[in-house]
Each structure stands twice: as structure tokens, then as C-alpha cells.
Design a protein around this motif. Sequence first.
Motif, PDB file in Angstrom:
ATOM      1  N   MET A  31      11.908  -2.726 -15.588  1.00  0.00           N
ATOM      2  CA  MET A  31      11.065  -2.392 -16.061  1.00  0.00           C
ATOM      3  C   MET A  31       9.850  -2.730 -15.045  1.00  0.00           C
ATOM      4  O   MET A  31       8.991  -2.091 -15.110  1.00  0.00           O
ATOM      5  CB  MET A  31      10.539  -2.585 -17.731  1.00  0.00           C
ATOM      6  CG  MET A  31      11.453  -0.869 -18.806  1.00  0.00           C
ATOM      7  SD  MET A  31      11.352  -1.217 -20.203  1.00  0.00           S
ATOM      8  CE  MET A  31      12.525  -0.209 -20.877  1.00  0.00           C
ATOM      9  N   PRO A  32       9.753  -3.640 -15.543  1.00  0.00           N
ATOM     10  CA  PRO A  32       8.804  -4.809 -14.455  1.00  0.00           C
ATOM     11  C   PRO A  32       8.664  -4.197 -12.849  1.00  0.00           C
ATOM     12  O   PRO A  32       7.921  -4.071 -12.305  1.00  0.00           O
ATOM     13  CB  PRO A  32       8.440  -6.210 -14.551  1.00  0.00           C
ATOM     14  CG  PRO A  32       9.412  -5.806 -16.316  1.00  0.00           C
ATOM     15  CD  PRO A  32      10.389  -4.755 -16.063  1.00  0.00           C
ATOM     16  N   SER A  33       9.783  -3.889 -12.542  1.00  0.00           N
ATOM     17  CA  SER A  33       9.404  -3.189 -10.986  1.00  0.00           C
ATOM     18  C   SER A  33       8.172  -2.344 -10.786  1.00  0.00           C
ATOM     19  O   SER A  33       8.071  -2.013  -9.621  1.00  0.00           O
ATOM     20  CB  SER A  33      11.136  -2.419 -11.027  1.00  0.00           C
ATOM     21  OG  SER A  33      11.479  -1.393 -11.526  1.00  0.00           O
ATOM     22  N   LEU A  34       8.302  -1.350 -11.997  1.00  0.00           N
ATOM     23  CA  LEU A  34       7.100  -0.102 -11.214  1.00  0.00           C
ATOM     24  C   LEU A  34       5.772  -1.237 -11.023  1.00  0.00           C
ATOM     25  O   LEU A  34       5.476  -0.572 -10.091  1.00  0.00           O
ATOM     26  CB  LEU A  34       7.137   0.867 -12.999  1.00  0.00           C
ATOM     27  CG  LEU A  34       5.674   1.321 -13.210  1.00  0.00           C
ATOM     28  CD1 LEU A  34       6.541   2.484 -11.465  1.00  0.00           C
ATOM     29  CD2 LEU A  34       5.727   2.143 -14.235  1.00  0.00           C
ATOM     30  N   VAL A  35       5.810  -2.331 -11.995  1.00  0.00           N
ATOM     31  CA  VAL A  35       4.452  -3.007 -11.487  1.00  0.00           C
ATOM     32  C   VAL A  35       4.301  -3.422  -9.898  1.00  0.00           C
ATOM     33  O   VAL A  35       3.141  -3.673  -9.636  1.00  0.00           O
ATOM     34  CB  VAL A  35       4.185  -4.045 -12.556  1.00  0.00           C
ATOM     35  CG1 VAL A  35       4.337  -3.388 -14.171  1.00  0.00           C
ATOM     36  CG2 VAL A  35       5.020  -5.012 -12.536  1.00  0.00           C
ATOM     37  N   PHE A  36       5.667  -3.396  -9.470  1.00  0.00           N
ATOM     38  CA  PHE A  36       5.629  -4.608  -7.857  1.00  0.00           C
ATOM     39  C   PHE A  36       5.447  -3.791  -7.134  1.00  0.00           C
ATOM     40  O   PHE A  36       4.858  -3.797  -6.510  1.00  0.00           O
ATOM     41  CB  PHE A  36       7.424  -5.177  -8.771  1.00  0.00           C
ATOM     42  CG  PHE A  36       7.266  -6.075  -6.559  1.00  0.00           C
ATOM     43  CD1 PHE A  36       6.838  -7.371  -6.790  1.00  0.00           C
ATOM     44  CD2 PHE A  36       8.330  -5.406  -5.864  1.00  0.00           C
ATOM     45  CE1 PHE A  36       7.193  -8.301  -5.833  1.00  0.00           C
ATOM     46  CE2 PHE A  36       8.111  -6.214  -4.787  1.00  0.00           C
ATOM     47  CZ  PHE A  36       7.416  -7.050  -4.429  1.00  0.00           C
ATOM     48  N   LEU A  37       6.136  -2.294  -7.706  1.00  0.00           N
ATOM     49  CA  LEU A  37       5.736  -0.869  -6.616  1.00  0.00           C
ATOM     50  C   LEU A  37       4.437  -0.593  -6.666  1.00  0.00           C
ATOM     51  O   LEU A  37       3.959  -0.460  -5.695  1.00  0.00           O
ATOM     52  CB  LEU A  37       7.352  -0.507  -6.683  1.00  0.00           C
ATOM     53  CG  LEU A  37       8.212  -0.649  -6.006  1.00  0.00           C
ATOM     54  CD1 LEU A  37      10.216   0.079  -6.637  1.00  0.00           C
ATOM     55  CD2 LEU A  37       8.716  -1.072  -4.969  1.00  0.00           C
ATOM     56  N   PHE A  38       4.160  -0.693  -7.447  1.00  0.00           N
ATOM     57  CA  PHE A  38       2.745  -0.169  -7.591  1.00  0.00           C
ATOM     58  C   PHE A  38       1.512  -1.092  -7.111  1.00  0.00           C
ATOM     59  O   PHE A  38       1.036  -0.124  -6.360  1.00  0.00           O
ATOM     60  CB  PHE A  38       2.768  -0.743  -9.191  1.00  0.00           C
ATOM     61  CG  PHE A  38       0.240   0.103  -9.236  1.00  0.00           C
ATOM     62  CD1 PHE A  38       0.959   1.681  -9.354  1.00  0.00           C
ATOM     63  CD2 PHE A  38      -0.692  -0.598  -9.477  1.00  0.00           C
ATOM     64  CE1 PHE A  38      -0.606   2.300  -9.721  1.00  0.00           C
ATOM     65  CE2 PHE A  38      -1.452  -0.054  -9.474  1.00  0.00           C
ATOM     66  CZ  PHE A  38      -2.219   1.442 -10.075  1.00  0.00           C
ATOM     67  N   GLY A  39       1.464  -1.643  -6.889  1.00  0.00           N
ATOM     68  CA  GLY A  39       1.141  -2.630  -5.634  1.00  0.00           C
ATOM     69  C   GLY A  39       0.687  -2.504  -3.938  1.00  0.00           C
ATOM     70  O   GLY A  39       0.200  -2.095  -3.762  1.00  0.00           O
ATOM     71  N   ASP A  40       1.945  -2.074  -3.875  1.00  0.00           N
ATOM     72  CA  ASP A  40       2.209  -1.356  -2.579  1.00  0.00           C
ATOM     73  C   ASP A  40       1.896   0.090  -2.362  1.00  0.00           C
ATOM     74  O   ASP A  40       0.800   1.017  -1.201  1.00  0.00           O
ATOM     75  CB  ASP A  40       4.094  -1.389  -2.432  1.00  0.00           C
ATOM     76  CG  ASP A  40       4.268  -2.620  -1.976  1.00  0.00           C
ATOM     77  OD1 ASP A  40       3.834  -3.250  -1.393  1.00  0.00           O
ATOM     78  OD2 ASP A  40       5.504  -2.775  -2.625  1.00  0.00           O
TER      79      ASP A  40
ATOM     80  N   ASP B 258      -2.741  -6.911  -4.811  1.00  0.00           N
ATOM     81  CA  ASP B 258      -1.933  -8.287  -5.673  1.00  0.00           C
ATOM     82  C   ASP B 258      -2.252  -8.667  -6.702  1.00  0.00           C
ATOM     83  O   ASP B 258      -1.856  -8.883  -7.805  1.00  0.00           O
ATOM     84  CB  ASP B 258      -2.055  -9.618  -4.431  1.00  0.00           C
ATOM     85  CG  ASP B 258      -1.451  -8.572  -2.780  1.00  0.00           C
ATOM     86  OD1 ASP B 258      -0.944  -8.660  -2.727  1.00  0.00           O
ATOM     87  OD2 ASP B 258      -2.498  -9.922  -2.203  1.00  0.00           O
ATOM     88  N   ILE B 259      -3.776  -8.130  -6.730  1.00  0.00           N
ATOM     89  CA  ILE B 259      -4.230  -8.111  -8.132  1.00  0.00           C
ATOM     90  C   ILE B 259      -3.669  -7.357  -8.924  1.00  0.00           C
ATOM     91  O   ILE B 259      -3.683  -7.743 -10.251  1.00  0.00           O
ATOM     92  CB  ILE B 259      -5.707  -7.946  -7.784  1.00  0.00           C
ATOM     93  CG1 ILE B 259      -6.369  -8.916  -7.564  1.00  0.00           C
ATOM     94  CG2 ILE B 259      -6.671  -7.783  -9.436  1.00  0.00           C
ATOM     95  CD1 ILE B 259      -6.545 -10.337  -8.223  1.00  0.00           C
TER      96      ILE B 259
ATOM     97  N   ASN C 253      -3.074 -15.983  -0.509  1.00  0.00           N
ATOM     98  CA  ASN C 253      -1.944 -15.344  -0.907  1.00  0.00           C
ATOM     99  C   ASN C 253      -1.093 -15.992  -0.526  1.00  0.00           C
ATOM    100  O   ASN C 253      -0.346 -15.758   0.632  1.00  0.00           O
ATOM    101  CB  ASN C 253      -1.686 -14.154  -1.498  1.00  0.00           C
ATOM    102  CG  ASN C 253      -0.715 -13.738  -2.328  1.00  0.00           C
ATOM    103  OD1 ASN C 253       0.204 -14.200  -3.103  1.00  0.00           O
ATOM    104  ND2 ASN C 253      -0.264 -12.081  -3.725  1.00  0.00           N
ATOM    105  N   THR C 254      -0.108 -17.685  -1.138  1.00  0.00           N
ATOM    106  CA  THR C 254       0.637 -18.090  -0.792  1.00  0.00           C
ATOM    107  C   THR C 254       1.928 -17.033  -0.069  1.00  0.00           C
ATOM    108  O   THR C 254       2.146 -17.310   1.037  1.00  0.00           O
ATOM    109  CB  THR C 254       1.299 -19.307  -1.506  1.00  0.00           C
ATOM    110  OG1 THR C 254       1.364 -18.927  -2.694  1.00  0.00           O
ATOM    111  CG2 THR C 254       0.139 -19.563  -1.299  1.00  0.00           C
ATOM    112  N   ARG C 255       2.363 -16.256  -0.560  1.00  0.00           N
ATOM    113  CA  ARG C 255       3.200 -15.220  -0.546  1.00  0.00           C
ATOM    114  C   ARG C 255       3.490 -14.652   0.432  1.00  0.00           C
ATOM    115  O   ARG C 255       4.227 -14.116   1.805  1.00  0.00           O
ATOM    116  CB  ARG C 255       3.556 -14.243  -2.163  1.00  0.00           C
ATOM    117  CG  ARG C 255       4.736 -13.574  -1.629  1.00  0.00           C
ATOM    118  CD  ARG C 255       5.056 -11.634  -2.766  1.00  0.00           C
ATOM    119  NE  ARG C 255       3.971 -11.355  -2.079  1.00  0.00           N
ATOM    120  CZ  ARG C 255       3.893  -9.691  -1.508  1.00  0.00           C
ATOM    121  NH1 ARG C 255       5.332 -10.137  -0.659  1.00  0.00           N
ATOM    122  NH2 ARG C 255       2.938  -9.498  -0.949  1.00  0.00           N
ATOM    123  N   SER C 256       2.221 -14.029   1.622  1.00  0.00           N
ATOM    124  CA  SER C 256       1.613 -12.956   2.392  1.00  0.00           C
ATOM    125  C   SER C 256       0.546 -13.772   3.207  1.00  0.00           C
ATOM    126  O   SER C 256       0.822 -12.910   4.465  1.00  0.00           O
ATOM    127  CB  SER C 256       0.952 -11.565   1.628  1.00  0.00           C
ATOM    128  OG  SER C 256       0.021 -12.408   1.024  1.00  0.00           O
TER     129      SER C 256
END
Length: 1424
Positions: A131-140, A384-385, A373-376
Motif C-alpha cells: 500500500m505505501p508504494s503509492l506515496v513513494f510514487l506520488f512524489g515522482d 520529497d515533502i 536531501n542526502t538521497r538525491s
Amino acid sequence: MSQDPDNEYKHPLISEGNQYQLNQFQTDNNTHYSSFHERDTERFKDAKSHHTYHRDDDNNRDQDGKGALDADLLDQLVNQSKQRIEATKIEKQTAKDQVPYSKLLLTYADRTDKILMSLGFLFAFCTGAGMPSLVFLFGDIVNVFQDGNDHSVVDAIKTTVITLAVIGVVIWAASYMYFVFLVAMSERIGKKTRVNYLQGILSQDIAWFDSINVPELSARLSKECQAMQRALGEKIGAILMSIGMCLAGLFFAFFRGWIFSLILLAAFPIVMILLGTTGKAMQNGFKQNLQSYGQSAGYADQALNAIKVVQAFGQELTEIRNYDKYLGRARKMGIKTHATGAISISVLLFVIFGYYGYAFYTGSWLVQKEYNNTRSDAPYNAGDIMSCFFGVVFGLMSIGMATPNVKAIAEGKVAGKMAFDIIDRVPRIRMDDPSYEKVGDLKGQIEFRNVTFTYPSRPEQKVLDNFSAVFEEGKTTAIVGASDSGKSTIIQMIERFYDPDQGSVIVDGRNLKNLNLREFRHKVGYVSQEPVLFNTSIKANLLYCKPDATDDEVIQALKSANAYNFINEKMGKDGIYTNVGNAGGQLSGGQKQRIAIARAFIKKPKILLLDEATSALDKRNEREVQAAIDRIRQELGSITTIVIAHRLSTIKDADNIIVMSKGKITEEGTHQTLLINYPEGTYAKFVKEQEQSEAQDPSNQFAEEEIQEDNINSKLELVKGQSNLRKSTLKRRDLELDKVELQMKDQQDQIDNQKQQELEAIKKKNNQSNNFKRLMTMSYPKFNIAVGLFSSLGQGSLMPLFAIVLMKQLFAMNMYPGHGADAVRSDSDYYCMLILVISILSFLFGLIGKFSFGLIGENVTLRIRQLLYSRILQKSIGWFDEKENSPGVISASMASDAQTINGASAEGLAVMIQSGFSVLAGIIIGFIYNWREAAVCIGCVPFTMIGGAMTIKLQKGLSEDSDAASGDANLLAGDAILNYRTVASFGYETQIVKDYDQLLQGPVNVAIKKSHSIGFFFGFSQFVQYGTPSLLYYTGALFIDNGYTSFQDADKIFTAIFAMMMGAMAAGQAQQFGPDMGKAKQAAQKIFGVIDIPSEINAVEQTDNPQLKSVDYNNFKGEIEFKDGLNLKINAKETVALVGESGCGKSTTVSLLMRFYDVNFGQILIDGVDIKQYKLNELRRAMGLVMQEPTLFNYTISENILYGSSNATNSEIYHSAEIANALEFIESKTISNAFDDKAEILLRELKRNETMLRSKLGDKEYSDLAEQLAEIQKEEEKKGVFQSQEGDIDQRSQELKDQNLHQGFNVDCGLKGCKLSGGQKQRIAIARAIIRKPKMLILDEATSALDEASQRKVQVALDNIMKDRTSIVIAHRLSTVEKCDRILVLESGRLVEEGGFQELKQKDGGIFAQLASGMQNNANNQTK
């Protein structure tokens, strides 16, 4: 006692006339008594001077006649108080104990269950993790729409959208699989747990049952197994799904930006605490409301279970008053619950919106400061927010979603502890033990050797004291003696219900303890005084004693017990497959007893135990059953028979008679030797009493039966010829009657069809009517409705408005040329301020709306309960005979349906308005910002609403309670547990368990089948969360690429999408804190269906009807006539006996006379007036009724007597009890010692005797006892424990308390009179009828439960009281009917003979002569 007149509302049903009736009820009774029988008053006028109660302890008595206790009773009171406190401590400790979850899961799990379990757990975790994969992709997605580069948005977003859709399909499949697998696993394990739980219960020894609350045990079986099954099914799946969601959400959030994720986590504990508090408040609210309703429910439950008594004594308004009196307590608790819930929900809404503001304020700060942001390895951006924010919210909100499920697991573990304590308990007396010896060929020689025994529940009283006796093989031994002499205990020791404390029971030379108990009980037949039948067919009842019996064996056993004839004649084509009803309710008392005897016969036992086995039979059937017993003894060679009976005819021919007193043998021998050896002994007195009861006139005309055999044969031929002539005459008459009956049946069928059509029309109108409008008229105050509706409107608009602010805030965090750091800061401050305003508004709207509608809802519930209960008590008895109108069903409806019905009233309207306006506001905002995207959203709204609703459903629990589907199984289990002694005597409790297992299989199959459809739609609800955003973002990208929307207006596309989606989600989730409208509508239809259907016979509403005739008590004669059907006449002041075989219509005749039912054809006239023309409440006031099965209420003894006459004096109470021969047990220490276990009763007695107890115990110990009991009393009130209150019945003025009554009159009788024996209850019931001083006295087997001595004494009293009034007597004992002026013999509902006692006895070939011959011959033999 506590008094709580909280109900300040006038009863909605009682008109001014009926209100006057309620207020003047006792005054009317006084007028009735004073004008009714002045001669009866003469009998009581010297009461105070001659019979005022005097004892040495009168000096301690207070003004109310309730005095201090003696030393023994004080000791008992202290001990019982300490035991109550200790029991409460143990109960609390037990409630905290839990079994390991693995025990619930694995104890009964087989290989298939474990496979289902493993797959279900795996798929549940995967569902949550995806389910949380939605929010990960939402940022993109956000970054794509905010990116200013000139490229195709569709190309940039296509991969992300396809990924979302594929994840959605995978989660759909995983959700379906997890739900189906776990439901199947829980149903399978749950069924096996239920079966083993029942097996464990029925395997326990009788002493264990004596130590617990048996009626509660059947409820525990269902409740605890249900709790364990909930813990095994989708609840554990939901927890695993939440764990997966939590871990995945936090992983994605921290992966996207760990710094911001930590900032978000810092404030989340506050949200979690409030979530937990709100969830707990919502869960406890409904439960507390039902518990606080417990006092009123207790009054309703006992009144509904004794509805015939309530109506017969005209106490409908009294019961309505008692019920209404404590509804205010439930209303107060409900308002308190709603206030708590409103505050909790509104604070929660404030904090949630506030948390959103906090998140975006800190996020905007990171964007403004261009924090890396250390990831990017780039500054934080809006994508990201949003990803971090929704990832943390998804992750931690899932924990809140799991909270109620964790609670369900804990409840299941607690229930498991209580269940497995019983399942794992090894009884002291086991049915099967490897060390037991095989019984083999049982002969039946029984010997008691120096047996001493005390019941575990009464260790201070020896029931058998060094008792020794031999019961010879193949012989009949009768045991006689007074109550509590130990007779029934001997039979229970032979059945090995108990083991001796000292000594031994020897069977065929071997100790009974060493024999295989199951095999032994298979060879013992047992029939108790009260026949126990299960709610199944006649055949199935017999098979519980021999599961492999054939139909021929069943029929032969029924024939042997003289039961097969009535089955053929009265049961129609179903025959032995006829269902006997609840507790055998479809059969008469004698019919039930004959079925029970047949059940014992089918074993072909070697030992036969008869504990008053023929007490419910008339003389003819008793003689025939006794002959059947003798016949079976001849067939089987020899049967050792042990008989307990009060009837001399049952025991006088026994091979040996044992006379018992206080657990010892006082006399022993045959009938003749006892009379010779103990001429002044107990048995001789017993015989003398019965001979006097059965004495004939001096001529003793029946002595001529001692003539030569040839004269007898010639006389028999003459009788036979007369009998044939009579049969021919009867046959012609029967043909004529059959023709008339056929015409009557056709007419009645037409009437019934018309009534059915009218009833169906009412039901159809009720189903079509708008109950909402009806409930709105009951909703008040009206101002609260307006305020609440305005709040709902505001609350519904907040989520769509928040969507605008959210999207503005999201795009405000995007830095681009012309929109630098300062602009990000200023815009974010503005939008965060708007979020704060929204949070304040949500707090205000939530608080005002929830509390306003909560108050309205409680007022509606109060009025509905008052109206419903009033209508129910006014229904005719025939209405209660319907299965769907049983007391249990009605009580549940008044408790839960009346609470649920709120959902169809103003609160339901509020939820609909809130939901509707959320959708409407979302649509309006969507069309304002981007009408094309809004049009696409409209097509998705229904799916989003379904998804939101299904998600909430999962949190509440998708699997419905299986108890409704398992009704037959629960009924069988309840019957088996309540009648555990009978089940134990079968030795085949495994057959009951097997039947229980089979009955459970159907509901299990239904649940598993249903899980597929539920799982499918639940999976679809999860897919919607992915599929809908994919479609909407893709169409938005198309609109931009095709030029319908500029790239700069991308925020408007997001605003349109979020406004409509949030509106739809708010509409779906509004049900979370609102009522279930579907259930509410069903409850409303059900309740108004009861209210609207008129009662055919209504005594209460007839009060002000001028067309009906009032009863003139001064000139009332009591002449009764049945015309045009059953034709019989009873003259005024005549004493008439109705006799006949069981099921001939005697009790039905009485029911018609009381107008419990109306005749289908013909008339019943009283004093020449049709019974239907009288005001029924006044007519019943002229009658006194004592029924075969005495029914008492949970009031004191004096209040139960007062139930017959609310304004009687203490002198009249005393003398009514004296006439009914009840004083000897009322004034005994045994009854006075019977304190109730309720803390309220014990505390009251402590305070009443405070001075003596402080002196005895000391101040500290007394205070500790009182304080602890006071705490327990508060807990009892919270739980809704029913306890009678002072003033429920006795509302008399002080003048009527003209003498002090013994302490025993103040003893509570317990629920259904459970603290008294059958004979004691019957005598109180007789006193209740006597105190009315009725014009017509009706005694339906009024002395059947009394022993011979008490029966004779009560009969003398009844003979006196029956003088100068019309009396109708139904009895099987000739001694009861021989002094009647006239005897009416009924057969199959027809009057076949009438005349005087001697006239009918001398009638050769007469039916009454045949009925009486058995007792008469016994009387002649005794004379010889």
C-alpha cells in the motif's frame, strides 16, 4: 435500597385515562377489595389481635418491621460478604489472565489449517506492504507536474501510472487471498474449539456445576468462542496488514528523506494517544449504554418470561412503571458517553488537521532553507515533502488502525484462558478412565455401606449420615420421607453424580468408584420429577439415551410409556419426528413426562431410578405407565427399581420401603410390616393422611368388587355390552360433531385469512412508510436538530476545502524563477494559518454536532423503549407463542435495536447531510478549478466511496457474528448445559456433542462461501486506491499535453482531483463515527412492526372504552357458560373439577376463561354476558389463578404475595401465607438465611445491623467490609446487574403495615423464584391468589408440586377459601377433586361426562370411573 427516579419524561403511550389508571391502580384495588367480599374481610378482621407475630427479637425490629438478625444469621451474613469479596477478586484476576496466542492458534489446527494460516499471514503482510508504494510514487508524480521543462507529461508519467495500476491489481489478488484463507482457517478452528468446549463442559462432574452459575455458562460458550474466533480470523490478518503497511510506509518515507521523516515522527505520539483514546471511547460507548440499561432490562426479562402471570393479575402498568423508572439511568449514561465521544472525536480532528499544518510548516522550512536531501544530494522539493509526509502518515496511522484489532486479540486470549481452564480441567469423577473395570453383565444388586455425604455447596449440612441400605436385585425399593431427608441424594449417588465423603456404594459386589461410569450409566434408566426434553424431535430425544436405536425400538419404548397413542392422535403426519418445542413447550406436562419415561425405557435398563416420575400423570396414565414398568421388568427378566414418590399407589406394592429422616433410615419394611411394626411411625402417618384424603362414604359401595371370579366375569360382560352401546351412541354423536366442526373450521379459516391479509397489509405499509419522519417527531429538543444539521453541513465541507489549501501549499513549496525562498515562506505561512483555521472549525463542528445528536438520540431511545415495552405487554398471549416473539428475542430487540434505531433518526440525517455535502462541495470545487478533470472524477467517485466504506468495514470486522446462523447449535448447547444432570444420566453426551458439531457445519460452510465475495470486494476496495489515482493523473497529463490545460495550471488539476477524491473519501468514512444506516432501518421496521400491529386482546386500552361493560363487584355472581362448541355451564358459587387425560383441553379451557385467547367459534358467558363485552382488566381482577408451574419474580416473598393485591395489609399477607401453609418455611432459619449474593443486598443487611456488627467485628473490620461491598456494588451497577429495588411492588402507606412480619418475608425469591423449592414456590403462588379474595378461583394443578402432608393441609385451606365463590379445579389427584360439587370430564376438547363424584365413579364403563379406578382399588386394598 437505591431509588433512581431519573426518568422525567411522561410515558408516550399512556393517555390521560391510562395515566389516571396507573395513579389510581391501588385505589381501584382497595375499592374492589372492600366492596368485593366483606365476608372475606371478616375472616381477616382478628388478624392483628390473634396472629400478630411475636418473637424474642421483636425488640430489635424497626418501624418497618425489618429487624436485626440473630447471632447465627449475623455469622452467615459476614461469611457470605467475605465470600462475595473474595469471588470478585478472583474474577478480576481471571479477567487479566490470558493464554498464549499460540494455544488459540495451534491447539486444534490440523495440517490444512496450518497451510491456510501460513498463506493467509503471508498475503496479509504483502497486502499491507504494497500500500505505501503509492506515496513513494506520488512524489515522482508531483515533481513531473511541477517540472517546467518542455516535454510530454504523458510520457514522463506513463511508467509511474502503469506501475501504480499493476501494484493495485497485485494487492487486489493478495487481499482476496488473505481474507479467504484466514476466514476459512478461523471458521474451521473456531468450530473445533466450540465442539471441544462443549465436550469439556459436559464432561465435568456434577459438583463442579453446583459451584458455578450454570445459566451463564451457555452464554459464555457462545461469547468466549466468538471472541477466540475473532482473534483468529481477519483480525490477526488486519494486524499483519498494518505491520506490513507500517514497515513499508516508514521505509519509503525514510528512503525518500530521513531528516524530514524524523521531524514528522517527533509529533506523532500525541496523535497516536488521541487515536487510542478516541477508539476506546467509541468502543466502550455502546457497551456502557447497554450495561446501564441492565436494571430496566431485568424487569422486562422477568415480566416477559411470566407474561401470563402479569396479565392474569392485571399488573401490566406496574411492570411498565418499574421498567420506565430506571430508563433515566441509561439515558444519563448515554448522554455522558456521547459527551465523551464528542470531545474525543473533535479533539482528534483538531490534532489531525493541526498535525497537517505542523508537517507542511516544517517541510516548507526545509524547502525555503534549501536543506540538502542526502538521497538525491539535492535540496528538498515538494515531491520529497509529500512522499515523506504520506509515508509517515501511512506507516503510523496503520498502527492506529490496528489498535481495535489488537484489543480483539487480547479479548480472545482472555476468553481462551476461561475456555481452556474448563477444557483442560480433569473432573474428579470421570466418565472414562483406563483404570476403570468393565461393568459386564449388570445384575443390579446395590448396597450403601456407612455412607456419609454433604453437598460441596453446603458443607455444613449432612445429607446422608452413616447411611447403610441394600437394594435387592430385581426388586422394587421405595424411598419416602420429608423434604431434605436425602431421598434424591441416594439416586444421585447411584448415578455417581457424587462420591461419598465416607463409606462406599457397592454394585454387584464391586465398588461403584471402580466401574466404567459410561458403561454403567448406559444400563441405568433415570427419570426425574421435572421432565427435561430438548428442542428437537421426539425420536431425537429418545436417541440421546440410545443413539443406535431403530424406529421400531423408539415406537416400542413410546408404547411402553403409554405415549404412542397421543403422538398418533395429536401430532399429525410428523409422528415421532414432531418437534417438541423449547423445553418441550409443545406438549403438556403429562405428555413430556411420558416421553421422558420412554427415553429411560429405550435403554432396557437393569437399574431403573424414578424420582417422582409419574407425578405429572393422571391416575389412568400413572396406572398404565406403572403397568408398563412392570411389563418391561418381566421382559428383561429383572430390573432393580428405586422409586421416590409421594403417591401411596406408586410405592405401596414395593418389595421394600425405606423411610428417611435427616439422612438416616428411621423405618424399613414392606407396606404391611411398616404399618404393623411402626403403628405410630412416619410411614403410618403418611398412609393415614392419604387414606383420609381418599376416604369413601360409609357405605363403601365399591367393596362389592371382592366377589367370586365368575360373578366378576358376568359383570364384565354386562359392562362390555353397556360400553359397546355407549360407544355406538358416542360414534353417532361424534359424526354430528365432526360435521359441525368442519363447518366451524371453514368459517374460522376465512376469518384467519382475513386477519392474515390485514396483518400483511400493516406489515407492507410499515415497510413502505418513512420511519425517519416518525422518528423525527420523537427527536427533541428541536433546537439541537437545527444546530446539529448546521454542524454537519460545515463538517462535510471541510475536507474539500482542505484539498484546496493542501494543493496550494504543495505548489507553494515549489521554488522557481519569481517564486523564491521568501515567497515560499510567506505563502506557506498563509496556507498553514488556513489549515489551523480548518482544524479549529473541525473541532467546533465535531463537538457541537456529535453532542447535539447524541442528546437527541438518547431521547429517541428512551421514548422508543417506553413505547415498545408498553405495546409488548399489551399483546395477547397468542402473540408470545410465536417463535419470533419469544422473551429472549424481545429482550434483545429492546436492548440493542432500540439503541441502533438512532441511526434512522436525526443522527442518521446528519451523517447523510455530511456525506452528501462532502461530495457536493468536492464536485463544485472540482468544476470550478478544472471541469474536464472534474468530469472524469465524477465517474470515479462511486468507486472511491465504495473503497472508503469497505476499508472502514474491515476495521469494524467484515465477518458478521455467526451466532445468528448458529442458532440451532446454540440452542442445543444451551439445553444440554442447563440440563446437565439429565445429560449426565444418559451416558451419551458424546451424541449431543456430535449433533452440535453437525449443526455448526452449516454456518461454517456459509461463512467460507461468503468469504469469497467479501474478499473479492475488499480486494477491489484496495485496488481503487491505486487504480483511481492512476487514471486521474493520466487524464490530467493528457489534458496538459493536448492543450486543454496550461502547464502553469497544473495545480488546478491536482486541486480538482483532491477536492473530489477527499469529498468522496469523507463521505465513505463518515460512517466510521456515525451509525449503520442499514441496520438502523431494519431495527426501525422491526420495532414499528411490533408497535403498529394491534393486539387482539388488550386489557390496558379497554379502561376508557364506554362500549364495554364494567364489573359490578357487589352483584357479580361468577356464573360461567361455554356455548356453541364446548357446551358446559358452571353455576355461581359452585366448585367444579375439570378432569381428563393429559392434553384433553383442561388448561386450555382455563386460558380461554382468563381471555389469554379468544374462542374461534362460540361464546363464553359470565353472568349471562359475553366475556368479550367486559372490561378485561376488571374481569381479571375478579379472578384468582394458580398455574401448574408456579412463577415468582425477583422480589421479596411479601412482594410476590402483594403482586396479587397491591393494597393488602400485612395481616392479610400473613394470613394468605398461613392459609397456603407457607409460614413454616417462611419463618424457618433456612429461608431467613438465604441472603442474596448481590453486593447491594449484602451491604443493605450490613448497614441494617451495623451496631451489632461493629460490636462483633470491630470498627475497622466492619468498615473494610462495607467499603469493599460498596465498590463491588458500583461495579454491579456499571455492569447493569439486575436487582430488585425497594418500592417496586410495595408502595403502600404505613397504615397498611398493621403488624410486623417475620424476617423471612423480606427474603428475595431470586430470578424465577430460584431460591425456593418447587413446593415452596407453589405455596407462595397460592398465597398470591388467595390475597385477591377473588369471586372466581382457578386452580390449575395448584397442589401438584406438594408432598402429601402439605397437599392435604393446603387442600383443607383451599376447601375453605373456595366456599361462596365459583371455583374451577384441575387436578390428577382424586383427593383434590372428590369434594367438588360437580366433575366435568373432557376428552379431546369435548365434554363427555359430568356429574357428582360418586355418581361418576359408579357409572359402569364411564371414562371418569376408568380414571379413578386405579386409586380406588388402591384405597380398597389399604382398607383390607
